[in-house]
Design an enzyme around this catalytic site. Structure first.
Site, short mmCIF file in Angstrom:
data_model
loop_
_atom_site.label_atom_id
_atom_site.label_comp_id
_atom_site.label_asym_id
_atom_site.label_seq_id
_atom_site.Cartn_x
_atom_site.Cartn_y
_atom_site.Cartn_z
N CYS A 48 0.81 -1.22 0.00
CA CYS A 48 0.00 0.00 0.00
C CYS A 48 0.84 1.26 0.00
CB CYS A 48 -0.95 0.01 1.19
SG CYS A 48 -0.12 0.11 2.81
N ARG A 50 4.53 1.17 -1.14
CA ARG A 50 5.81 1.03 -1.81
C ARG A 50 5.67 0.13 -3.04
NH1 ARG A 50 9.89 0.45 1.04
NH2 ARG A 50 8.89 0.96 3.02
N GLU A 128 2.87 -6.69 9.07
CA GLU A 128 2.27 -7.19 7.84
C GLU A 128 3.26 -7.22 6.68
OE1 GLU A 128 0.83 -5.10 9.84
OE2 GLU A 128 -1.20 -5.84 10.27
N GLY A 203 -8.14 -10.10 -0.12
CA GLY A 203 -6.72 -10.43 -0.23
C GLY A 203 -6.07 -10.59 1.13
N ALA A 206 -6.89 -7.99 3.67
CA ALA A 206 -8.24 -8.16 4.24
C ALA A 206 -8.19 -9.09 5.44
CB ALA A 206 -9.19 -8.69 3.18
#
Length: 440
Positions: A48, A50, A128, A203, A206
């Site tokens: 989100c 890079r 993440e 995904g 999510a």
């Protein structure tokens, strides 16, 4: 061989420019290896905040991957990749090239280790990113475009991430983009146990979003997918599938968008503070924009809420829309609607909490030690390749000398003793010289 990385991230670009740059580049790794003759392997990391490309390039067969290659070879490889990205993203080649920070050799190692460990993230310490790094390597495997050098690099980066997580407090408080967004949303919402949440997308992010919601105490969670994967996702994550978006939005206090399937079509622009706003191709048609969650859907959903509530109270109940997708899922105009709070990546970026210097310093120390160990092992590996060839060459020469001495009347045993005595010291001296040169 040489390692090269190309990075465009929240450090260098605004999120809108980054979004445009990554448009249409989901299968870029395979194209890079197919279309660029000197590039043997490629791993593409897209998150989100890079977009990075890691390359294993055949520049000089005598060099090892951590040596700094000649700038002209680097620029040739980077320009070729930027050209491919420009066509996929509909951005002028010069603009695409300018957007990337290029690293080579040991700088590539340090950077990837920082990325995988969360030290380079928009929210420092997020966990993440390690999963996204692992997924990028798995995608390269699936496309058969990874190499031994890239495999070792990424595996060691993931191991470093685990070491930092276990040895430091960097990610102890569950820092992440979604956790920051939820903190921003909290004052607008009912108690977490009473919140009804809708996740848009199925995904990997999510899944992390569902986990974050549960950690906050949210029990009423549903999921919508425009691609028809809501039911399978719901089964695996114990949430409720929604098959009509308007219906799901009408029932939700909190909508979290993370599908990344919205955004522009047609002419694209890339914004740069130095170069300005430049159209990609003049012959392209006028730009159109599509969103997974548009303003009309919110209006329709709020009308449905009013009818369900049979009164003004239902209509005035506030909703929060969190857009975690780089390629915007939610129409920015939603922010102008009454009783709707829109939180996007730019909002998160502006509200990232600080982290203690001691914590970051400890993590960086662990990272530095890991980089040093990896670099030394890679140099030894490269030295061993050269030494193996050297020994093979010496052995061939010794065999020839032994045959000549046998022809001159020496026994084979005497010939071996004489040759080994004469040659082995010189061979050992050269081996030590090679090993020393690689470890400098």
């Amino acid at each position: 061989m040489a390692l090269i990385s190309m990075t465009a991230s929240h450090h260098e670009l605004d999120l809108e420019s980054l979004e445009q740059l990554t448009r249409g580049t989901h299968a870029m790794g395979k194209s890079i290896v197919t279309d660029c003759a000197r590039i043997n392997g490629s791993v593409v990391l897209s998150t989100c905040n890079r977009f990075e490309v890691y390359l294993d390039v055949d520049l000089d067969s005598s060099a090892h991957s951590l040596e700094r290659p000649d700038d002209k070879y680097v620029e040739h490889a980077v320009s070729g990749v930027a050209q491919l990205i420009s066509y996929a993203a509909n951005v002028e080649p010069a603009r695409a090239r300018h957007a990337f920070t290029v690293r080579t050799g040991e700088d590539v190692v340090t950077h990837l280790f920082k990325v995988a460990s969360g030290l380079d993230s928009l929210v420092v310490g997020e966990r993440e990113i390690a999963g996204q790094v692992r997924k990028s390597l798995q995608s390269a495997h699936a496309d058969q475009v990874t190499t031994g050098s890239l495999e070792r690099l990424f595996q060691r980066a993931l191991r470093t991430s685990k070491n930092i997580a276990s040895q430091t407090q960097l990610s102890a408080d569950g820092r992440s983009v979604v956790s920051v967004a939820l903190k921003l949303a909290e004052p607008t919402l009912p108690d977490w146990g009473s919140v009804s949440a809708l996740v848009v997308g199925t995904g990997a992010y999510a899944g992390a979003t569902v986990a974050a919601l549960r950690a906050h105490g949210v029990r009423d969670i549903s999921v919508y997918s425009g691609s028809g994967r809501a039911e399978a996702f719901a089964d695996s994550h114990q949430v409720v599938p929604v098959f009509e978006l308007t219906e799901g939005v009408a029932d939700a206090d909190l909508i979290l968008c993370c599908s990344g399937t919205g955004g522009r079509a047609g002419k694209s622009l890339i914004v740069d503070d130095t170069l300005g706003v430049v159209p990609a191709r003049e012959e392209e048609p006028h730009s159109t924009v599509s969103y997974v969650l548009d303003a009309a859907s919110i209006v329709a959903a709020r009308q449905a809420r009013t009818e369900q509530a049979a009164g003004l109270e239902g209509a005035q109940r506030r909703q929060v829309v969190v857009d975690l997708a780089l390629h915007r899922d939610a129409d920015p105009r939603i922010a102008d609607m009454d009783s709707v709070l829109l939180i996007d990546l730019s909002t998160v970026r502006a509200n990232v909490p600080d982290i203690g210097e001691d914590t970051v310093g400890h993590a960086e120390l662990v990272l530095h030690e890991s980089v040093e160990e990896y670099v030394e092992l890679e140099k030894l590996r490269a030295a061993d390749v050269v030494i193996t060839r050297l020994v093979e060459s010496f052995n061939q020469a010794k065999t020839q000398q032994i045959l000549e001495l046998v022809r001159d009347g020496f026994t084979e045993e005497d010939a071996k003793v004489r040759v080994n005595k004469a040659v082995n010291p010189e061979m050992h001296k050269l081996i030590m010289k090679v090993r020393s040169s690689f470890l400098r």
